[in-house]
Design a protein around this motif. Structure first.
Motif, PDB file in Angstrom:
ATOM      1  N   ASP A 124       0.861  -1.187   0.000  1.00  0.00           N
ATOM      2  CA  ASP A 124       0.000   0.000   0.000  1.00  0.00           C
ATOM      3  C   ASP A 124       0.897   1.236   0.000  1.00  0.00           C
ATOM      4  OD1 ASP A 124      -2.108   1.761   0.165  1.00  0.00           O
ATOM      5  OD2 ASP A 124      -2.490   1.405   2.302  1.00  0.00           O
ATOM      6  N   MET A 125       1.278   1.682  -1.185  1.00  0.00           N
ATOM      7  CA  MET A 125       2.273   2.739  -1.324  1.00  0.00           C
ATOM      8  C   MET A 125       1.863   3.753  -2.396  1.00  0.00           C
ATOM      9  SD  MET A 125       5.864   0.566  -1.208  1.00  0.00           S
ATOM     10  CE  MET A 125       6.517  -0.053   0.343  1.00  0.00           C
ATOM     11  N   ARG A 126       2.567   4.859  -2.420  1.00  0.00           N
ATOM     12  CA  ARG A 126       2.540   5.786  -3.544  1.00  0.00           C
ATOM     13  C   ARG A 126       3.948   5.868  -4.119  1.00  0.00           C
ATOM     14  NH1 ARG A 126      -1.475  10.430  -1.059  1.00  0.00           N
ATOM     15  NH2 ARG A 126      -3.417   9.368  -1.594  1.00  0.00           N
ATOM     16  N   VAL A 127       4.061   6.385  -5.349  1.00  0.00           N
ATOM     17  CA  VAL A 127       5.311   6.308  -6.104  1.00  0.00           C
ATOM     18  C   VAL A 127       5.741   7.689  -6.586  1.00  0.00           C
ATOM     19  CG1 VAL A 127       6.508   5.132  -7.993  1.00  0.00           C
ATOM     20  CG2 VAL A 127       4.496   4.056  -6.938  1.00  0.00           C
ATOM     21  N   PHE A 128       7.038   7.957  -6.499  1.00  0.00           N
ATOM     22  CA  PHE A 128       7.654   9.126  -7.150  1.00  0.00           C
ATOM     23  C   PHE A 128       8.642   8.616  -8.187  1.00  0.00           C
ATOM     24  CE2 PHE A 128      11.284  11.917  -7.680  1.00  0.00           C
ATOM     25  CZ  PHE A 128      10.679  13.126  -7.999  1.00  0.00           C
ATOM     26  N   PHE A 129       8.630   9.214  -9.379  1.00  0.00           N
ATOM     27  CA  PHE A 129       9.518   8.769 -10.452  1.00  0.00           C
ATOM     28  C   PHE A 129      10.669   9.743 -10.667  1.00  0.00           C
ATOM     29  CE2 PHE A 129       5.534   6.584 -11.511  1.00  0.00           C
ATOM     30  CZ  PHE A 129       6.015   5.285 -11.583  1.00  0.00           C
ATOM     31  N   ALA A 130      11.861   9.163 -10.797  1.00  0.00           N
ATOM     32  CA  ALA A 130      13.086   9.915 -11.067  1.00  0.00           C
ATOM     33  C   ALA A 130      13.734   9.328 -12.318  1.00  0.00           C
ATOM     34  CB  ALA A 130      14.016   9.835  -9.860  1.00  0.00           C
ATOM     35  N   ASN A 131      15.050   9.530 -12.475  1.00  0.00           N
ATOM     36  CA  ASN A 131      15.740   9.129 -13.703  1.00  0.00           C
ATOM     37  C   ASN A 131      16.810   8.074 -13.498  1.00  0.00           C
ATOM     38  OD1 ASN A 131      14.589  11.420 -15.455  1.00  0.00           O
ATOM     39  ND2 ASN A 131      15.478  12.509 -13.723  1.00  0.00           N
ATOM     40  N   SER A 132      17.071   7.684 -12.255  1.00  0.00           N
ATOM     41  CA  SER A 132      18.170   6.752 -11.984  1.00  0.00           C
ATOM     42  C   SER A 132      18.031   6.193 -10.583  1.00  0.00           C
ATOM     43  CB  SER A 132      19.523   7.478 -12.097  1.00  0.00           C
ATOM     44  OG  SER A 132      19.645   8.435 -11.041  1.00  0.00           O
ATOM     45  N   GLY A 133      18.868   5.208 -10.282  1.00  0.00           N
ATOM     46  CA  GLY A 133      18.879   4.647  -8.940  1.00  0.00           C
ATOM     47  C   GLY A 133      19.373   5.633  -7.904  1.00  0.00           C
ATOM     48  N   ALA A 134      20.410   6.389  -8.244  1.00  0.00           N
ATOM     49  CA  ALA A 134      20.925   7.389  -7.306  1.00  0.00           C
ATOM     50  C   ALA A 134      19.855   8.423  -6.976  1.00  0.00           C
ATOM     51  CB  ALA A 134      22.167   8.062  -7.889  1.00  0.00           C
ATOM     52  N   GLU A 135      19.118   8.871  -7.997  1.00  0.00           N
ATOM     53  CA  GLU A 135      18.050   9.845  -7.751  1.00  0.00           C
ATOM     54  C   GLU A 135      16.930   9.242  -6.912  1.00  0.00           C
ATOM     55  OE1 GLU A 135      16.430  12.116 -10.966  1.00  0.00           O
ATOM     56  OE2 GLU A 135      18.369  12.328 -11.934  1.00  0.00           O
ATOM     57  N   ALA A 136      16.630   7.964  -7.163  1.00  0.00           N
ATOM     58  CA  ALA A 136      15.615   7.295  -6.354  1.00  0.00           C
ATOM     59  C   ALA A 136      16.055   7.261  -4.894  1.00  0.00           C
ATOM     60  CB  ALA A 136      15.375   5.885  -6.874  1.00  0.00           C
ATOM     61  N   ASN A 137      17.330   6.954  -4.660  1.00  0.00           N
ATOM     62  CA  ASN A 137      17.837   6.915  -3.290  1.00  0.00           C
ATOM     63  C   ASN A 137      17.891   8.298  -2.665  1.00  0.00           C
ATOM     64  OD1 ASN A 137      18.096   4.140  -2.993  1.00  0.00           O
ATOM     65  ND2 ASN A 137      20.137   4.092  -3.893  1.00  0.00           N
ATOM     66  N   GLU A 138      18.176   9.330  -3.449  1.00  0.00           N
ATOM     67  CA  GLU A 138      18.091  10.706  -2.938  1.00  0.00           C
ATOM     68  C   GLU A 138      16.679  10.985  -2.431  1.00  0.00           C
ATOM     69  OE1 GLU A 138      20.017  13.368  -2.476  1.00  0.00           O
ATOM     70  OE2 GLU A 138      21.909  12.711  -3.361  1.00  0.00           O
ATOM     71  N   GLY A 139      15.673  10.558  -3.196  1.00  0.00           N
ATOM     72  CA  GLY A 139      14.294  10.741  -2.763  1.00  0.00           C
ATOM     73  C   GLY A 139      14.014  10.024  -1.458  1.00  0.00           C
ATOM     74  N   ALA A 140      14.565   8.816  -1.315  1.00  0.00           N
ATOM     75  CA  ALA A 140      14.387   8.056  -0.082  1.00  0.00           C
ATOM     76  C   ALA A 140      15.018   8.770   1.108  1.00  0.00           C
ATOM     77  CB  ALA A 140      14.985   6.659  -0.231  1.00  0.00           C
ATOM     78  N   LEU A 141      16.206   9.336   0.900  1.00  0.00           N
ATOM     79  CA  LEU A 141      16.887  10.055   1.977  1.00  0.00           C
ATOM     80  C   LEU A 141      16.069  11.266   2.417  1.00  0.00           C
ATOM     81  CD1 LEU A 141      20.585   9.975   0.669  1.00  0.00           C
ATOM     82  CD2 LEU A 141      19.481   8.411   2.301  1.00  0.00           C
ATOM     83  N   LYS A 142      15.455  11.949   1.467  1.00  0.00           N
ATOM     84  CA  LYS A 142      14.630  13.116   1.811  1.00  0.00           C
ATOM     85  C   LYS A 142      13.364  12.689   2.549  1.00  0.00           C
ATOM     86  CE  LYS A 142      14.282  16.591  -1.091  1.00  0.00           C
ATOM     87  NZ  LYS A 142      14.101  17.378  -2.350  1.00  0.00           N
ATOM     88  N   ILE A 143      12.785  11.557   2.146  1.00  0.00           N
ATOM     89  CA  ILE A 143      11.629  11.026   2.882  1.00  0.00           C
ATOM     90  C   ILE A 143      12.018  10.754   4.328  1.00  0.00           C
ATOM     91  CG2 ILE A 143      10.151   8.991   3.130  1.00  0.00           C
ATOM     92  CD1 ILE A 143      10.035   8.880   0.044  1.00  0.00           C
ATOM     93  N   ALA A 144      13.183  10.100   4.510  1.00  0.00           N
ATOM     94  CA  ALA A 144      13.641   9.755   5.863  1.00  0.00           C
ATOM     95  C   ALA A 144      13.858  10.998   6.706  1.00  0.00           C
ATOM     96  CB  ALA A 144      14.925   8.937   5.779  1.00  0.00           C
ATOM     97  N   ARG A 145      14.490  12.007   6.131  1.00  0.00           N
ATOM     98  CA  ARG A 145      14.783  13.220   6.889  1.00  0.00           C
ATOM     99  C   ARG A 145      13.496  13.969   7.265  1.00  0.00           C
ATOM    100  NH1 ARG A 145      20.345  14.533   5.940  1.00  0.00           N
ATOM    101  NH2 ARG A 145      21.431  12.712   6.774  1.00  0.00           N
TER     102      ARG A 145
END
Length: 396
Positions: free
Chosen positions: A97-118
């Protein structure tokens, strides 16, 4: 353009960030690549787990062409039909049960994850929580933040100062020891792509997930490489029987078209303006990804993916047993496999002689040969690749 002319052009005009093999590939079909001289190679690397449906896939090519003739990009200021459909498909196929944000690469996806965590850490708790725990030998990308999240000291030369707040655990059992009052998340790979292709123990992962839930610390799983059926399921998290708070993925999602995705159970964590991407999730990349997911979902449902995993794994295990003086162990999950080689010198030689024999194999960690074939590789292509490998082992 011939190989030497192209090599000279590359050396003159492209920044020297890659220790290139100067082979010039000009065509691909399935798991086969062809260089400018017509030599054929069996590709057991699939562009580092990117070409998930093989080279020259007609269905993918047609989907890309059809979309390109209509619209390639309008920006995320407007509705993007294939983006919405892709998000829905990822959520439904994962069962999360999730929502999705789309980026252009794995590094960008992980950047998004880091911002979610912070943001989660700032909004949840009496203290502002900002620390993110990662594991030794991890790899999470090459941006400044994801480099720091990567717990390999060799990756940290030259590029500091780095963002604060990353803490490294030596293994899973060490993670609880690193949790403090300001820890907001743990980011880990279930199989470390650059760390030797060793899957973590399922029970240990489940125990850690339970501990993090009790401590209100996010579990974020980097599935940039393990995701999109490479593990045998859509996500390796499903294999492990866990529900992460955040999943990142990228490589195999669009079969070679750049894309990344962050999926999270924190469905309202971001407000407009908190995060964004100009290109992320545009018409072209999400149309390609929709076709790839359709191909791979059908491949999984038919039972063919599971058969391929079993067949490829048995071929690797047989190779290891017959050549135990070279290969000390077979490891991996799904079609993310590895052979431990007795030492680095032998590994380097093996990769070279395999290439000369017409097989592409990759390196992982200090002493592991990494195998990441396309997920729809045929039995004939597998057989031919291993036949060529067997033929070159005498040179070791």
């Amino acid at each position: 353009m011939n190989q030497e002319t192209l090599k000279r052009m590359d050396l003159d005009f492209v920044l020297h960030t890659y220790a290139r093999n100067w082979t010039h590939f000009v065509k691909g079909r399935g798991a086969r690549l062809y260089d400018e001289k017509g030599k054929e190679y069996i590709d057991f690397g699939s562009g580092i787990a990117v070409c998930s449906v093989g080279h020259g896939n007609e269905r993918l090519a047609q989907a890309i062409a059809n979309q390109a003739k209509n619209l390639i990009h309008t920006s995320n200021l407007y509705l993007i039909e294939p983006q919405a459909k892709l998000a829905k498909k990822l959520v439904e196929l994962s069962g999360y049960d999730m929502r999705v944000f789309f980026a252009n690469s794995g590094a960008e996806a992980n950047e998004g994850a880091l911002k979610i965590a912070r943001k989660f850490g700032e909004e949840n708790g009496e203290l502002k929580r900002y620390q993110i725990i990662t594991l030794d030998s991890s790899f999470h990308g090459r941006t400044i933040s994801t480099l720091k999240a990567t717990a390999q000291s060799k990756m940290h030369q030259y590029f500091g100062p780095f963002p604060d707040g990353f803490v490294y655990a030596k293994d899973l059992s060490d993670v609880p020891n690193k949790i403090s009052d300001v820890t907001c998340a743990v980011l880990l790979e279930l199989v470390q792509g650059e760390g030797g292709i060793t899957p973590f123990d399922k029970q240990e992962i489940q125990n850690l997930a339970k501990t993090l839930k009790e401590k209100n610390v996010l579990l974020m799983v980097d599935e940039v490489q393990t995701g999109i059926y490479r593990s045998g399921e859509l996500f390796a998290s499903q294999v492990y029987g866990i529900t992460p708070d955040v999943i990142t993925t990228a490589k195999g999602l669009a079969g070679g078209v750049p894309i990344g995705a962050v999926m999270t159970t924190l469905k309202d964590i971001f407000a407009p303006g908190d995060h964004g991407s100009t290109f992320g999730g545009n018409f072209l990349s999400t149309s390609a990804a929709l076709e790839v997911l359709e191909i791979l979902h059908t491949h999984k449902q038919s039972g063919e993916l599971d058969k391929t995993i079993v067949y490829f794994t048995h071929k690797l295990q047989d190779l290891q047993k017959r050549n135990a003086e070279i290969f000390t162990e077979e490891v991996g999950l799904g079609l993310m496999r590895g052979l431990r080689v007795r030492d680095l010198e032998t590994l380097t030689k093996f990769l070279s002689v395999a290439f000369e024999a017409g097989v592409l194999v990759l390196k992982s960690g200090r002493n592991t040969a990494r195998f990441l074939p396309s997920l729809n590789i045929t039995k004939e292509e597998i057989d031919e690749g291993f036949k060529r490998i067997e033929s070159c082992l005498a040179k070791l």
